[in-house]
Design a protein around this motif. Structure first.
Motif, short mmCIF file in Angstrom:
data_model
loop_
_atom_site.label_atom_id
_atom_site.label_comp_id
_atom_site.label_asym_id
_atom_site.label_seq_id
_atom_site.Cartn_x
_atom_site.Cartn_y
_atom_site.Cartn_z
N GLN A 1 19.10 67.86 26.07
CA GLN A 1 18.44 69.15 26.32
C GLN A 1 18.91 70.19 25.29
N ARG A 2 20.18 70.19 24.98
CA ARG A 2 20.71 71.12 23.99
C ARG A 2 20.08 70.87 22.62
N PHE A 3 19.98 69.58 22.24
CA PHE A 3 19.35 69.21 20.97
C PHE A 3 17.90 69.69 20.93
N VAL A 4 17.13 69.35 21.96
CA VAL A 4 15.71 69.72 21.98
C VAL A 4 15.57 71.25 21.97
N GLY A 5 16.43 71.93 22.69
CA GLY A 5 16.39 73.38 22.68
C GLY A 5 16.64 73.97 21.30
N ARG B 1 13.92 76.07 19.01
CA ARG B 1 14.18 77.47 18.63
C ARG B 1 14.42 77.66 17.13
N ALA B 2 14.57 76.56 16.40
CA ALA B 2 14.89 76.68 14.97
C ALA B 2 13.69 77.19 14.19
N PRO B 3 13.93 78.15 13.29
CA PRO B 3 12.86 78.57 12.38
C PRO B 3 12.45 77.38 11.49
N ALA B 4 11.23 77.40 11.02
CA ALA B 4 10.69 76.28 10.24
C ALA B 4 11.61 75.88 9.10
N HIS B 5 12.19 76.84 8.40
CA HIS B 5 13.02 76.51 7.24
C HIS B 5 14.37 75.90 7.63
#
Length: 94
Positions: free
Chosen positions: A22-26, A30-34
């Motif tokens: 869940q932490r990984f998927v979160g 939430r990560a910006p594309a770059h």
């Protein structure tokens, strides 16, 4: 899994823990594309390390079952750990 192409699904499976997955998927969500590749690579490395550790553990378990001994050189640290625990208790920790 080391020769397998890593995906979000295979990383979640390799993590083997719903909270970690869940932490990984979160973080991916939430990560910006770059930053996506950087986040993915970080978790791929974690998953690969966990997979390798599991493989080593299973190999050691098999060797112990076959020979009654765990292969390799082992240092008994029992006394040192007990001394450190006693010192921590004297200081009021745990």
């Amino acid at each position: 899994m080391s020769d397998q192409t890593w995906t979000i699904e295979t990383i979640c499976e390799a993590l083997g823990n719903p909270a970690l997955s869940q932490r990984f998927v979160g973080q991916i969500n939430r990560a910006p594309a770059h930053e996506l590749l950087t986040v993915f690579a970080k978790w791929q490395s974690i998953a690969a390390s966990m997979t390798a550790a599991g493989d080593r553990g299973r190999a050691l378990g098999s060797a112990e079952a076959a020979t009654g001994k765990i292969p390799g050189e082992w240092v008994d640290m029992t006394e040192r750990v007990q001394a450190e625990a006693a010192a921590a208790r004297r200081r009021g920790a745990a």
